[in-house]
Each structure stands twice: as structure tokens, then as C-alpha cells.
Design a protein around this motif. Structure first.
Motif, PDB file in Angstrom:
ATOM      1  N   ASP A 205       3.498 -13.239 -17.937  1.00  0.00           N
ATOM      2  CA  ASP A 205       4.046 -14.592 -18.062  1.00  0.00           C
ATOM      3  C   ASP A 205       5.348 -14.769 -17.282  1.00  0.00           C
ATOM      4  O   ASP A 205       6.055 -15.758 -17.470  1.00  0.00           O
ATOM      5  CB  ASP A 205       4.272 -14.939 -19.537  1.00  0.00           C
ATOM      6  CG  ASP A 205       5.292 -14.022 -20.212  1.00  0.00           C
ATOM      7  OD1 ASP A 205       5.824 -13.112 -19.530  1.00  0.00           O
ATOM      8  OD2 ASP A 205       5.564 -14.216 -21.416  1.00  0.00           O
ATOM      9  N   GLY A 206       5.656 -13.821 -16.418  1.00  0.00           N
ATOM     10  CA  GLY A 206       6.874 -13.909 -15.623  1.00  0.00           C
ATOM     11  C   GLY A 206       8.079 -13.241 -16.252  1.00  0.00           C
ATOM     12  O   GLY A 206       9.099 -13.068 -15.595  1.00  0.00           O
ATOM     13  N   ASN A 207       7.975 -12.855 -17.537  1.00  0.00           N
ATOM     14  CA  ASN A 207       9.081 -12.193 -18.224  1.00  0.00           C
ATOM     15  C   ASN A 207       8.962 -10.687 -17.990  1.00  0.00           C
ATOM     16  O   ASN A 207       8.100 -10.015 -18.568  1.00  0.00           O
ATOM     17  CB  ASN A 207       9.030 -12.509 -19.721  1.00  0.00           C
ATOM     18  CG  ASN A 207      10.247 -11.976 -20.470  1.00  0.00           C
ATOM     19  OD1 ASN A 207      10.682 -10.849 -20.239  1.00  0.00           O
ATOM     20  ND2 ASN A 207      10.781 -12.769 -21.369  1.00  0.00           N
ATOM     21  N   LEU A 208       9.836 -10.137 -17.133  1.00  0.00           N
ATOM     22  CA  LEU A 208       9.714  -8.728 -16.748  1.00  0.00           C
ATOM     23  C   LEU A 208      10.028  -7.782 -17.897  1.00  0.00           C
ATOM     24  O   LEU A 208       9.482  -6.676 -17.951  1.00  0.00           O
ATOM     25  CB  LEU A 208      10.640  -8.444 -15.563  1.00  0.00           C
ATOM     26  CG  LEU A 208      10.277  -9.176 -14.262  1.00  0.00           C
ATOM     27  CD1 LEU A 208      11.292  -8.851 -13.175  1.00  0.00           C
ATOM     28  CD2 LEU A 208       8.875  -8.813 -13.800  1.00  0.00           C
ATOM     29  N   SER A 213       6.644  -3.427 -21.338  1.00  0.00           N
ATOM     30  CA  SER A 213       5.901  -2.783 -22.427  1.00  0.00           C
ATOM     31  C   SER A 213       4.399  -2.848 -22.182  1.00  0.00           C
ATOM     32  O   SER A 213       3.665  -1.895 -22.460  1.00  0.00           O
ATOM     33  CB  SER A 213       6.237  -3.452 -23.763  1.00  0.00           C
ATOM     34  OG  SER A 213       7.606  -3.277 -24.089  1.00  0.00           O
ATOM     35  N   ILE A 214       3.930  -3.981 -21.666  1.00  0.00           N
ATOM     36  CA  ILE A 214       2.499  -4.130 -21.362  1.00  0.00           C
ATOM     37  C   ILE A 214       2.113  -3.180 -20.240  1.00  0.00           C
ATOM     38  O   ILE A 214       1.060  -2.531 -20.281  1.00  0.00           O
ATOM     39  CB  ILE A 214       2.185  -5.590 -20.983  1.00  0.00           C
ATOM     40  CG1 ILE A 214       2.565  -6.526 -22.134  1.00  0.00           C
ATOM     41  CG2 ILE A 214       0.720  -5.761 -20.614  1.00  0.00           C
ATOM     42  CD1 ILE A 214       2.511  -8.006 -21.781  1.00  0.00           C
ATOM     43  N   GLU A 215       2.970  -3.073 -19.237  1.00  0.00           N
ATOM     44  CA  GLU A 215       2.714  -2.194 -18.099  1.00  0.00           C
ATOM     45  C   GLU A 215       2.616  -0.744 -18.560  1.00  0.00           C
ATOM     46  O   GLU A 215       1.752   0.025 -18.088  1.00  0.00           O
ATOM     47  CB  GLU A 215       3.847  -2.367 -17.094  1.00  0.00           C
ATOM     48  CG  GLU A 215       3.615  -1.737 -15.745  1.00  0.00           C
ATOM     49  CD  GLU A 215       4.756  -2.080 -14.802  1.00  0.00           C
ATOM     50  OE1 GLU A 215       4.522  -2.817 -13.830  1.00  0.00           O
ATOM     51  OE2 GLU A 215       5.893  -1.606 -15.050  1.00  0.00           O
ATOM     52  N   ARG A 216       3.495  -0.324 -19.479  1.00  0.00           N
ATOM     53  CA  ARG A 216       3.432   1.042 -20.034  1.00  0.00           C
ATOM     54  C   ARG A 216       2.091   1.287 -20.705  1.00  0.00           C
ATOM     55  O   ARG A 216       1.471   2.336 -20.523  1.00  0.00           O
ATOM     56  CB  ARG A 216       4.529   1.254 -21.076  1.00  0.00           C
ATOM     57  CG  ARG A 216       5.936   1.331 -20.549  1.00  0.00           C
ATOM     58  CD  ARG A 216       6.907   1.465 -21.718  1.00  0.00           C
ATOM     59  NE  ARG A 216       6.954   2.807 -22.278  1.00  0.00           N
ATOM     60  CZ  ARG A 216       7.102   3.085 -23.566  1.00  0.00           C
ATOM     61  NH1 ARG A 216       7.160   2.112 -24.456  1.00  0.00           N
ATOM     62  NH2 ARG A 216       7.171   4.335 -23.983  1.00  0.00           N
ATOM     63  N   LEU A 240      -5.464  -4.895 -14.032  1.00  0.00           N
ATOM     64  CA  LEU A 240      -4.559  -5.702 -14.851  1.00  0.00           C
ATOM     65  C   LEU A 240      -3.104  -5.331 -14.567  1.00  0.00           C
ATOM     66  O   LEU A 240      -2.226  -6.198 -14.531  1.00  0.00           O
ATOM     67  CB  LEU A 240      -4.878  -5.507 -16.336  1.00  0.00           C
ATOM     68  CG  LEU A 240      -6.192  -6.123 -16.822  1.00  0.00           C
ATOM     69  CD1 LEU A 240      -6.508  -5.640 -18.240  1.00  0.00           C
ATOM     70  CD2 LEU A 240      -6.126  -7.647 -16.790  1.00  0.00           C
ATOM     71  N   LEU A 241      -2.845  -4.038 -14.356  1.00  0.00           N
ATOM     72  CA  LEU A 241      -1.489  -3.587 -14.080  1.00  0.00           C
ATOM     73  C   LEU A 241      -0.961  -4.173 -12.781  1.00  0.00           C
ATOM     74  O   LEU A 241       0.224  -4.495 -12.661  1.00  0.00           O
ATOM     75  CB  LEU A 241      -1.476  -2.058 -14.032  1.00  0.00           C
ATOM     76  CG  LEU A 241      -0.124  -1.366 -13.812  1.00  0.00           C
ATOM     77  CD1 LEU A 241      -0.058  -0.070 -14.610  1.00  0.00           C
ATOM     78  CD2 LEU A 241       0.100  -1.053 -12.338  1.00  0.00           C
ATOM     79  N   ARG A 242      -1.842  -4.347 -11.797  1.00  0.00           N
ATOM     80  CA  ARG A 242      -1.410  -4.866 -10.499  1.00  0.00           C
ATOM     81  C   ARG A 242      -1.497  -6.389 -10.404  1.00  0.00           C
ATOM     82  O   ARG A 242      -1.106  -6.972  -9.379  1.00  0.00           O
ATOM     83  CB  ARG A 242      -2.265  -4.259  -9.380  1.00  0.00           C
ATOM     84  CG  ARG A 242      -2.081  -2.763  -9.194  1.00  0.00           C
ATOM     85  CD  ARG A 242      -2.716  -2.295  -7.897  1.00  0.00           C
ATOM     86  NE  ARG A 242      -4.147  -2.510  -7.872  1.00  0.00           N
ATOM     87  CZ  ARG A 242      -5.053  -1.612  -8.242  1.00  0.00           C
ATOM     88  NH1 ARG A 242      -4.661  -0.427  -8.690  1.00  0.00           N
ATOM     89  NH2 ARG A 242      -6.342  -1.896  -8.186  1.00  0.00           N
ATOM     90  N   ALA A 243      -1.971  -7.038 -11.449  1.00  0.00           N
ATOM     91  CA  ALA A 243      -2.185  -8.483 -11.399  1.00  0.00           C
ATOM     92  C   ALA A 243      -0.946  -9.286 -10.990  1.00  0.00           C
ATOM     93  O   ALA A 243      -1.051 -10.223 -10.201  1.00  0.00           O
ATOM     94  CB  ALA A 243      -2.720  -8.982 -12.741  1.00  0.00           C
ATOM     95  N   PRO A 244       0.267  -8.969 -11.493  1.00  0.00           N
ATOM     96  CA  PRO A 244       1.439  -9.772 -11.108  1.00  0.00           C
ATOM     97  C   PRO A 244       1.723  -9.760  -9.611  1.00  0.00           C
ATOM     98  O   PRO A 244       2.366 -10.666  -9.092  1.00  0.00           O
ATOM     99  CB  PRO A 244       2.586  -9.116 -11.888  1.00  0.00           C
ATOM    100  CG  PRO A 244       1.927  -8.428 -13.033  1.00  0.00           C
ATOM    101  CD  PRO A 244       0.613  -7.954 -12.508  1.00  0.00           C
ATOM    102  N   GLU A 245       1.237  -8.739  -8.906  1.00  0.00           N
ATOM    103  CA  GLU A 245       1.537  -8.613  -7.488  1.00  0.00           C
ATOM    104  C   GLU A 245       0.847  -9.684  -6.645  1.00  0.00           C
ATOM    105  O   GLU A 245       1.230  -9.909  -5.493  1.00  0.00           O
ATOM    106  CB  GLU A 245       1.131  -7.217  -6.997  1.00  0.00           C
ATOM    107  CG  GLU A 245       1.885  -6.101  -7.708  1.00  0.00           C
ATOM    108  CD  GLU A 245       1.328  -4.727  -7.399  1.00  0.00           C
ATOM    109  OE1 GLU A 245       0.519  -4.612  -6.439  1.00  0.00           O
ATOM    110  OE2 GLU A 245       1.683  -3.763  -8.102  1.00  0.00           O
TER     111      GLU A 245
END
Length: 328
Positions: A205-208, A213-216, A240-245
Motif C-alpha cells: 500500500d506504499g507504506n514501507l 514485515s510482509i516482505e520478511r 508477490l515480494l517483487r510486486a512493488p517494483e
């Protein structure tokens, strides 16, 4: 007399001192063009990095903030000034020679490589992540039930069982900590994956801070599935981990972001200094905590596909070494 790029007066000006109304020589052989607007673009750390300069005619030039830029004297080529009354042909500009046509070019940063397109998992791939068995609180209670007497897990589970709020950054951190404790410390990958999946399905959601925590959890889940031979399910977590990119729509910003990201992958912080300092001081608890952080970093790198400096096989070897260290 008519001004050509070579005969115009120009000087060097710091990019940060440019203002609308200045005349800048663009890349190529053209004359100086008048600046209409200037937009500052920041890098990933919020530091001014580039200027997006828009000309009066609508053209744009990107200029590194620290560059020295050649600016004109405010008279574009071909505009002309007062004609020489003694020369009837003075209103027609003479054809400049090849050397005169070559105006100085604006200094711009090298063009980064275009990052590869990362697409999110399909509906069929997402179906490989099972629905939780009951409410999120029930999943947490079930995971803790098999580890009575383990203080760390019990403290986390009791706090989470009161109510899980996925909008809360601290709640997400507790969930990811619980998943790691279950997998790494208690060697319970099944319950760890069930807890991690409560996070894995949450979108970026843009909140790094929340995303960390989700990335971990995604990196841990990829590791668990790879170890269990579930490569298809692991690949879903990795997508899913790379989705923000892939969410940056501006191609230039996407290339800059990709270059910064690749640098962090090629030069990861693996806490070498901190670990060696703890070893030298004989502080085994501190060493274990730093190795735990190194293990997380290695898992992230592996889930991301490795880097140009550490391949997947080497990552797998290092992860094995750190697992032995933190479990000892």
C-alpha cells in the motif's frame, strides 16, 4: 547580425541555479532554448537528484542536480537583431559552418538499464496459497498450542490472540516475528507458513514500514517452500515480494529505482562488522541476534533471485551455515 549556437554568448551555470527564463543548450546541435518550468525529482532516499526542465516549446531535458550546464545569452538562434543597413542581405542569415553548428550539450546522467518487467501472480497461482484454517487469531492459537512452555512464542501469540489488526504496523511485525520463531527457532515450518500466510496475501500500500514485515514473511515463506520442494508455491511468494517494483509508472523513475535496488542487492548489508565485534567481545547472545538478521537478509536475496555478486547456490550454502549458528 544573426546569432548561431557558436556565436551566442554562453556561460556555465550550476543546475541548481537554473530558473525559468534561462536559455539552455539542449543535447545535439540546436540553439539555446528558453526554460518554462523546472521540477525537482528526488531519489529513493528523498534527496534531490534530477531536474526535469521543460522548455517553452514543450521539449524536456533531465539534468543531474550537481551538473554544470551551458546557458545562452537569451537570444535563440535565428531570431536575429537589428540588420546592417549597409548590407541588403543582412536579413538573411549566413549558413554557419559545421563547427559553428555544434553547440555544447547539456550534461545528463547515464541512462540506466530498463528494469525487467515484474508481473504479479495470476489467480491460478494465488490459489496455491491456502485459505487460513479459521480466523487469524485461531491460526495463531493453533500454532502456539504445540509449543507450550516456549516463552517467546507464547508472549507473541497471547498478544496477537486478543485481536489481529492488519492496519497496525506493530501487529504485522509481531506476526512476522512469530513466523520466524516458529520456523527458525522451533523448527515448525508448517505452522510458520500458516502464520506467514496471514501477511503474505496483504497488498503493498506504499507504506514501507508495514511492507517490511510482509516482505520478511514472503522471503521466509519462499525459503520454507523451496526446502519442502514446493517450487511453484515458492515462486508465487517471490512474485508477490517483487510486486512493488512494477508499480512506478514513469519509465525514467523506474529505471532509476531499478539501479538503486540492484546496487543494494549487489552490496547487501550482511552485518559482518557487527558479528565480528560480538565474537571479539565474547558476546554470544549479540552474535546470535546479528546472525539472525544476516539470515533474514540472505533469505530475502534468495527470494529475490540472488544478485550479481552472490548466486543462488552460494546463498543456499550461506543460509545453511547461518541456520546452524542461530539454532546452536
Amino acid at each position: 547580425m544573426t546569432h548561431s549556437p557558436a556565436t551566442q554568448q554562453y556561460m556555465e551555470k550550476q543546475a541548481g541555479d537554473l530558473q525559468p527564463g534561462d536559455f539552455v543548450f539542449p543535447p545535439g546541435d540546436g540553439p539555446a532554448e528558453e526554460i518554462s518550468t523546472i521540477e525537482v525529482q528526488n531519489d529513493d532516499f528523498g534527496v534531490a537528484a534530477l531536474l526535469l526542465v521543460t522548455m517553452v516549446d514543450g521539449g524536456t531535458v533531465r539534468i543531474a542536480v550537481g551538473s554544470s550546464v551551458p546557458v545562452g545569452d537569451g537570444v535563440a538562434a535565428g531570431s536575429g537583431d537589428a540588420s546592417d543597413p549597409g548590407n541588403p542581405d543582412s536579413s538573411t542569415p549566413a549558413e554557419p559552418d559545421a563547427e559553428a553548428q555544434a553547440g555544447p550539450a547539456v550534461v545528463v546522467p547515464p541512462r540506466p538499464e530498463t528494469p525487467p518487467a515484474h508481473t504479479g501472480p495470476s489467480a491460478e497461482e494465488l490459489a496455491l496459497i491456502p485459505e487460513p484454517d479459521g480466523t487469524p487469531e485461531a491460526v495463531v492459537r493453533a500454532a502456539a498450542a504445540d509449543h507450550k512452555g516456549k516463552n517467546g512464542v507464547q508472549v507473541l501469540s497471547e498478544r496477537l490472540a486478543k485481536g489481529i489488526n492488519t492496519k497496525s504496523g506493530s501487529c504485522l511485525r509481531d506476526l512476522s516475528d512469530l513466523a520466524f520463531d516458529l520456523c527458525i527457532v522451533l523448527r515448525d515450518p508448517d505452522h510458520a507458513l500458516a502464520v506467514a500466510d496471514l501477511l503474505n496475501v496483504l497488498p503493498f500500500d506504499g507504506n514501507l514500514d508495514r511492507w517490511a514485515s510482509i516482505e520478511r514473511a514472503l522471503a521466509l515463506s519462499s525459503f520454507i517452500c523451496r526446502e519442502a520442494g514446493q517450487s511453484d508455491r515458492a515462486a508465487v511468494y517471490e512474485k508477490l515480494l517483487r510486486a512493488p517494483e512494477s508499480q512506478e509508472e514513469d519509465p525514467f523513475k523506474a529505471r532509476i529505482n531499478a539501479r538503486v535496488r540492484q546496487r543494494s542487492l549487489n552490496e547487501p548489508n550482511l552485518y559482518d562488522k557487527e558479528i565480528f565485534r560480538a565474537i571479539d567481545n565474547g558476546n554470544h547472545e549479540a552474535e546470535r541476534e546479528w546472525r539472525f538478521l544476516r539470515l533474514e537478509a540472505l533469505m530475502f536475496l534468495r527470494a529475490h533471485g540472488g544478485s550479481k555478486t552472490i548466486g543462488e547456490e552460494e546463498l543456499a550454502r550461506r543460509i545453511g551455515n547461518e541456520l546452524e549458528s542461530v539454532r546452536a
